[in-house]
Design a protein around this motif. Structure first.
Motif, PDB file in Angstrom:
ATOM      1  N   ARG A  47      -9.652   1.095  -1.206  1.00 57.45           N
ATOM      2  CA  ARG A  47      -8.285   0.190  -1.068  1.00 57.45           C
ATOM      3  C   ARG A  47      -7.864  -0.364   0.222  1.00 57.45           C
ATOM      4  O   ARG A  47      -7.661  -1.702   0.161  1.00 57.45           O
ATOM      5  CB  ARG A  47      -7.190   1.238  -1.566  1.00 57.45           C
ATOM      6  CG  ARG A  47      -5.913   0.633  -1.791  1.00 57.45           C
ATOM      7  CD  ARG A  47      -5.032   1.234  -2.019  1.00 57.45           C
ATOM      8  NE  ARG A  47      -5.232   2.219  -3.691  1.00 57.45           N
ATOM      9  CZ  ARG A  47      -4.693   3.298  -4.130  1.00 57.45           C
ATOM     10  NH1 ARG A  47      -4.270   4.124  -3.042  1.00 57.45           N
ATOM     11  NH2 ARG A  47      -5.475   3.674  -5.183  1.00 57.45           N
TER      12      ARG A  47
ATOM     13  N   PHE B  56      -8.225  -1.035  -7.054  1.00 54.71           N
ATOM     14  CA  PHE B  56      -9.275  -0.037  -6.109  1.00 54.71           C
ATOM     15  C   PHE B  56      -8.721   1.598  -5.953  1.00 54.71           C
ATOM     16  O   PHE B  56      -7.071   1.664  -5.775  1.00 54.71           O
ATOM     17  CB  PHE B  56      -9.417  -0.484  -4.758  1.00 54.71           C
ATOM     18  CG  PHE B  56      -9.890  -2.080  -4.851  1.00 54.71           C
ATOM     19  CD1 PHE B  56     -11.443  -2.133  -4.758  1.00 54.71           C
ATOM     20  CD2 PHE B  56      -9.151  -3.338  -4.936  1.00 54.71           C
ATOM     21  CE1 PHE B  56     -11.952  -3.293  -4.762  1.00 54.71           C
ATOM     22  CE2 PHE B  56      -9.749  -4.385  -5.210  1.00 54.71           C
ATOM     23  CZ  PHE B  56     -11.309  -4.535  -5.084  1.00 54.71           C
ATOM     24  N   SER B  57      -9.583   2.203  -5.882  1.00 54.28           N
ATOM     25  CA  SER B  57      -9.278   3.660  -5.532  1.00 54.28           C
ATOM     26  C   SER B  57      -8.938   3.842  -4.045  1.00 54.28           C
ATOM     27  O   SER B  57      -9.182   2.870  -3.235  1.00 54.28           O
ATOM     28  CB  SER B  57     -10.241   4.474  -5.825  1.00 54.28           C
ATOM     29  OG  SER B  57     -11.642   4.185  -5.325  1.00 54.28           O
ATOM     30  N   GLN B  58      -8.819   5.030  -3.635  1.00 52.59           N
ATOM     31  CA  GLN B  58      -8.283   5.075  -2.227  1.00 52.59           C
ATOM     32  C   GLN B  58      -9.255   4.873  -1.293  1.00 52.59           C
ATOM     33  O   GLN B  58      -8.998   4.172  -0.295  1.00 52.59           O
ATOM     34  CB  GLN B  58      -7.878   6.614  -1.861  1.00 52.59           C
ATOM     35  CG  GLN B  58      -7.290   7.121  -0.828  1.00 52.59           C
ATOM     36  CD  GLN B  58      -5.794   6.615  -0.546  1.00 52.59           C
ATOM     37  OE1 GLN B  58      -4.943   6.377  -1.442  1.00 52.59           O
ATOM     38  NE2 GLN B  58      -5.679   6.278   0.506  1.00 52.59           N
TER      39      GLN B  58
ATOM     40  N   PHE C  17      -4.569   5.042 -10.800  1.00 54.73           N
ATOM     41  CA  PHE C  17      -5.536   4.361  -9.889  1.00 54.73           C
ATOM     42  C   PHE C  17      -6.989   4.813 -10.346  1.00 54.73           C
ATOM     43  O   PHE C  17      -7.936   4.232 -10.435  1.00 54.73           O
ATOM     44  CB  PHE C  17      -5.189   4.785  -8.402  1.00 54.73           C
ATOM     45  CG  PHE C  17      -4.158   4.108  -7.849  1.00 54.73           C
ATOM     46  CD1 PHE C  17      -3.797   3.026  -7.954  1.00 54.73           C
ATOM     47  CD2 PHE C  17      -3.220   5.246  -7.247  1.00 54.73           C
ATOM     48  CE1 PHE C  17      -2.684   2.193  -7.366  1.00 54.73           C
ATOM     49  CE2 PHE C  17      -1.929   4.590  -6.700  1.00 54.73           C
ATOM     50  CZ  PHE C  17      -1.741   3.210  -6.774  1.00 54.73           C
TER      51      PHE C  17
ATOM     52  N   ALA D  23      -3.786  -3.074  -4.823  1.00 58.02           N
ATOM     53  CA  ALA D  23      -3.698  -1.820  -4.782  1.00 58.02           C
ATOM     54  C   ALA D  23      -3.896  -0.855  -5.928  1.00 58.02           C
ATOM     55  O   ALA D  23      -4.590   0.049  -5.991  1.00 58.02           O
ATOM     56  CB  ALA D  23      -2.446  -1.136  -4.181  1.00 58.02           C
ATOM     57  N   GLU D  24      -3.753  -1.528  -7.050  1.00 60.31           N
ATOM     58  CA  GLU D  24      -4.031  -0.842  -8.405  1.00 60.31           C
ATOM     59  C   GLU D  24      -5.555  -1.048  -8.822  1.00 60.31           C
ATOM     60  O   GLU D  24      -6.047  -0.192  -9.530  1.00 60.31           O
ATOM     61  CB  GLU D  24      -3.216  -1.540  -9.472  1.00 60.31           C
ATOM     62  CG  GLU D  24      -1.670  -1.281  -9.396  1.00 60.31           C
ATOM     63  CD  GLU D  24      -0.917  -1.881 -10.504  1.00 60.31           C
ATOM     64  OE1 GLU D  24       0.086  -1.254 -10.827  1.00 60.31           O
ATOM     65  OE2 GLU D  24      -1.254  -2.945 -11.185  1.00 60.31           O
TER      66      GLU D  24
ATOM     67  N   TYR E 191     -17.739  -2.886  -6.595  1.00 59.01           N
ATOM     68  CA  TYR E 191     -16.461  -3.467  -6.513  1.00 59.01           C
ATOM     69  C   TYR E 191     -16.287  -5.019  -6.698  1.00 59.01           C
ATOM     70  O   TYR E 191     -15.514  -5.681  -6.221  1.00 59.01           O
ATOM     71  CB  TYR E 191     -16.175  -3.232  -4.910  1.00 59.01           C
ATOM     72  CG  TYR E 191     -16.174  -1.909  -4.823  1.00 59.01           C
ATOM     73  CD1 TYR E 191     -15.476  -0.954  -5.557  1.00 59.01           C
ATOM     74  CD2 TYR E 191     -16.976  -1.322  -3.636  1.00 59.01           C
ATOM     75  CE1 TYR E 191     -15.502   0.536  -5.296  1.00 59.01           C
ATOM     76  CE2 TYR E 191     -16.992   0.354  -3.483  1.00 59.01           C
ATOM     77  CZ  TYR E 191     -16.237   1.184  -4.363  1.00 59.01           C
ATOM     78  OH  TYR E 191     -16.121   2.399  -4.198  1.00 59.01           O
TER      79      TYR E 191
ATOM     80  N   GLU F 127       1.746   3.701  -3.146  1.00 56.41           N
ATOM     81  CA  GLU F 127       1.178   5.295  -3.126  1.00 56.41           C
ATOM     82  C   GLU F 127       2.291   6.201  -3.285  1.00 56.41           C
ATOM     83  O   GLU F 127       1.808   7.322  -3.712  1.00 56.41           O
ATOM     84  CB  GLU F 127       0.269   5.603  -1.747  1.00 56.41           C
ATOM     85  CG  GLU F 127      -1.126   4.652  -1.835  1.00 56.41           C
ATOM     86  CD  GLU F 127      -1.791   4.956  -0.524  1.00 56.41           C
ATOM     87  OE1 GLU F 127      -2.872   4.296  -0.279  1.00 56.41           O
ATOM     88  OE2 GLU F 127      -1.238   5.484   0.385  1.00 56.41           O
TER      89      GLU F 127
ATOM     90  N   MET G 211       0.887  -1.329  -0.048  1.00 51.21           N
ATOM     91  CA  MET G 211       0.038   0.048   0.030  1.00 51.21           C
ATOM     92  C   MET G 211       0.919   1.386   0.034  1.00 51.21           C
ATOM     93  O   MET G 211       0.787   2.322  -1.045  1.00 51.21           O
ATOM     94  CB  MET G 211      -0.838   0.097   1.152  1.00 51.21           C
ATOM     95  CG  MET G 211      -1.961   1.060   1.203  1.00 51.21           C
ATOM     96  SD  MET G 211      -3.172   1.157   2.683  1.00 51.21           S
ATOM     97  CE  MET G 211      -3.396  -0.580   2.913  1.00 51.21           C
TER      98      MET G 211
END
Length: 511
Positions: free
Chosen positions: A415, A410-412, A475, A407-408, A283, A161, A157
Motif C-alpha cells: 500500500r 492494495f493490502s498493507q 482490504f 488504499a482499498e 500487482y 486505516e 492512508m
C-alpha cells in the motif's frame, strides 16, 4: 444498545459495523486539516492573479536600472506559470517519498513533521511582497507543494486505516471535501472586500499557517493507525490500545483477527518496493487501475478551471468573473457532500462512470458556448452553466474516488509504495496542466476543452472494462480478488484463464 453489529453483504460476507466515536471524529478531522491546506493552496493563487503579477512587475523595476522598462510580458507569463505549476513539482517530488516516510515515522508522526514544510512555505510566500522577491514566492510555492504531496498520500492512508469498513468510502470522501472547502475559502478570501487587494494580498499566504498550527496541536491527542502498529511495527498491545480508542470497545478481537489475516498474507509475500510493484504480475492490474484513475482526475481539465477559472470566465464573456469562480467553488463543495452520501450506497465504480460521462457532456457544451460567444453574446450563460456542471460531475466521482480507492486496492504490504506511485502520477499530471494549459488554450482557442473530452472518453471506457467495485469489501478480500482467488467479490465475470492472468492471478508473482 449494542456497540456494533454485523451487516451482510454480497457473497455472504459480513462487515463489522462500529459506532462512530469521538476519537474517530477527532482523528479524521485532524487529518483532513492537511487536505484543507492542500485545497487552499490550489485556489489561493487564482483570484489575486493580476495583483500578484503587478507585484512581480514592481519587483522587476525596483531591481533594475533607473528608467528600465517593465518586465517583458512573455517573461511575466513564464514567471506566473512557474508560480502556479511549481506547487505541483513540489508535490510530485514529495509524493514519491510517502511510502518510505509513512513506514519510517508512522502515519501520525509523519503528518506532524510534514507541517514544517507548511510553516516554511507559508512564511516565504507571506514575506515575498515586503521583500520584493518573486523568487521567495516561487520557493514558498514549491515547499507548500511538497507539504501537499505528502498530505495527499498520508491523509487517505491514515483515514482509510482507522475507518470502519462500512464507513471507509464516506470518510475517505472527506479528504476531497476538505480540499474543495479549502479552495472555496481561498476564493472568498481573495475577494477585494477581504484580502484580494494590493496592500493585503500577502496575508492570504500567512493564512496557510493556521491549519498547520491547529493540526500540530491536535495530532498528539489522536491514535496512531492500528494497522501500522500491528502489521508494520508488530506492537500488538499498542494496536489493541489504538483500536479501543477508535472503536470505543474493550473487545477488539474481531478487528484484530482481520489484521492478523492481513499480516499473514503480507508475511507470505516479499517486501514490496515501487520497482517490485511494476514487476509483479499480482500487482500489475491494480497499479494500472490506480494510475489511470489518478490521470482521470487530473487530465479531466478540472485544475485548468481551478487555476485559471477567473481568466476562463473572462474569455467566456462573464461579467465579474471572480464571483462566477466563487460560484464554481460553492458547486464544488456542495456536490462533494452529495458524493459523501452516495459513495457507500451507489458504489465507487458507478459514481466514477457517472461523473466521467457528465463531464464529457459539459466539455462539449463549454466548447460550443466559447466558440459562439462572439456571434451570440448571451451564450456566456451557457458557458457558465457548463462549467458549473463540469465541476459538479467531477465531485460526484472523479474528484474523491481516486484518492481513497488506491488504499482499498492494495493490502498493507504494497500500500505505501502504491500510494507513492499514484500520488506521483497525480502530481505529475497536475504539473502538466498547471504549466502548459495557458499555452494550449492560446493555441486551441475556444476548442481547448475538446482535448479534455477525448481524454475523458478514454477514461470512461477504461473504467467500464477494468475498474472493479470495492464497496463493502475488506482490504484482504480486495487483495484476494485481484490475485484471482475470489473475483466474484468484485462483481467481475472471468470467462477465460487469459483474463485471469490480466488480473494477476494464476501464476508466479514475478516474471
Amino acid at each position: 444498545m449494542p456497540s456494533h453489529g454485523f451487516q451482510p453483504i454480497e457473497g455472504g460476507q459480513q462487515v463489522i459495523r462500529h459506532r462512530v466515536t469521538k476519537t474517530l471524529v477527532l482523528s479524521v478531522f485532524t487529518a483532513i486539516l492537511s487536505s484543507l491546506q492542500f485545497g487552499y493552496n490550489i485556489g489561493v493563487i487564482n483570484a489575486p492573479q493580476k495583483i500578484i503579477e503587478q507585484s512581480y512587475n514592481e519587483s522587476w523595476i525596483s531591481r533594475s536600472e533607473l528608467g528600465s522598462p517593465p518586465i517583458d510580458p512573455a517573461l511575466l507569463r513564464t514567471l506566473w506559470s512557474l508560480s502556479v505549476a511549481i506547487f505541483s513539482i513540489g508535490g510530485m517530488v514529495s509524493s514519491l517519498s510517502v511510502g518510505v516516510i509513512s513506514q519510517w515515522l508512522g502515519r501520525k508522526r509523519a503528518m506532524v513533521i510534514n507541517n514544517i514544510f507548511a510553516f516554511l512555505g507559508g512564511s516565504l510566500m507571506g514575506l515575498s511582497q515586503i521583500s520584493q522577491s518573486y523568487e521567495m514566492m516561487i520557493v514558498g510555492r514549491f515547499l507548500i507543494g511538497a507539504y501537499s504531496g505528502l498530505a495527499s498520500g498520508l491523509v487517505p492512508m491514515y483515514v482509510g486505516e482507522i475507518a470502519p469498513t462500512h464507513l471507509r468510502g464516506a470518510l475517505g470522501t472527506l479528504h476531497q471535501l476538505a480540499i474543495v472547502i479549502g479552495i472555496l475559502v481561498a476564493q472568498v478570501l481573495g475577494l477585494d472586500m477581504f484580502l484580494g487587494t494590493k496592500s493585503r494580498w500577502s496575508v492570504l499566504f500567512w493564512v496557510t499557517l493556521i491549519p498547520a498550527a491547529v493540526q500540530s496541536l491536535l495530532l498528539p491527542f489522536c491514535p496512531e493507525s492500528p494497522r501500522f502498529l500491528y502489521i508494520i511495527c508488530e506492537q500488538e498491545a499498542q494496536a489493541k490500545k489504538s483500536l479501543r480508542r477508535i472503536t470505543g470497545l474493550l473487545d477488539v478481537s474481531d478487528d484484530l483477527s482481520e489484521m492478523k489475516e492481513e499480516k499473514r498474507q503480507m508475511d507470505s509475500e516479499p517486501k514490496v518496493s515501487i520497482f517490485q510493484i511494476f514487476r509483479s504480475r499480482t500487482y500489475r492490474q491494480p497499479i494500472l487501475v490506480a494510475i489511470i484513475l489518478q490521470l482521470s482526475q487530473q487530465l479531466s481539465g478540472i485544475n485548468a478551471i481551478f487555476y485559471y477559472s477567473t481568466d476562463i470566465f473572462s474569455k467566456a464573456g462573464v461579467e465579474q468573473p471572480i464571483y462566477a469562480t466563487i460560484g464554481a467553488g460553492i458547486v464544488n463543495t456542495a456536490f462533494t457532500v452529495v458524493s459523501l452520501f452516495l459513495v457507500e450506497r451507489t458504489g465507487r465504480r458507478t459514481l466514477h462512470l457517472f461523473g466521467l460521462a457528465g463531464m464529457i457532456i459539459c466539455t462539449l457544451l463549454m466548447t460550443v458556448a466559447m466558440a459562439l460567444q462572439d456571434t451570440i453574446p448571451s451564450i456566456s450563460s451557457l458557458s457558465m452553466l457548463a462549467i458549473f456542471g463540469f465541476v459538479a460531475f467531477f465531485e460526484i466521482g472523479p474528484g474523491p474516488i481516486p484518492w481513497f480507492i488506491v488504499a482499498e486496492l492494495f493490502s498493507q504490504g504494497p500500500r505505501p509504495a502504491a500510494m507513492a506511485i499514484a500520488g506521483c502520477t497525480n502530481w505529475t499530471s497536475n504539473f502538466i496542466i498547471g504549466m502548459f494549459f495557458p499555452y494550449v488554450a492560446d493555441l486551441c482557442g475556444p476548442y481547448v476543452f475538446l482535448l479534455f473530452a477525448f481524454l475523458l472518453l478514454g477514461f470512461l471506457i477504461f473504467t467500464y472494462f477494468r475498474v472493479p467495485e470495492t464497496r463493502g469489501k475488506s482490504f484482504d478480500e480486495i487483495a484476494h480478488a485481484f490475485r484471482g482467488r475470489n473475483l466474484s467479490l468484485l462483481d467481475m465475470e472471468v470467462k477465460a484463464s487469459t483474463e485471469l492472468d490480466s488480473l494477476g492471478g494464476g501464476g508466479a508473482d514475478e516474471e
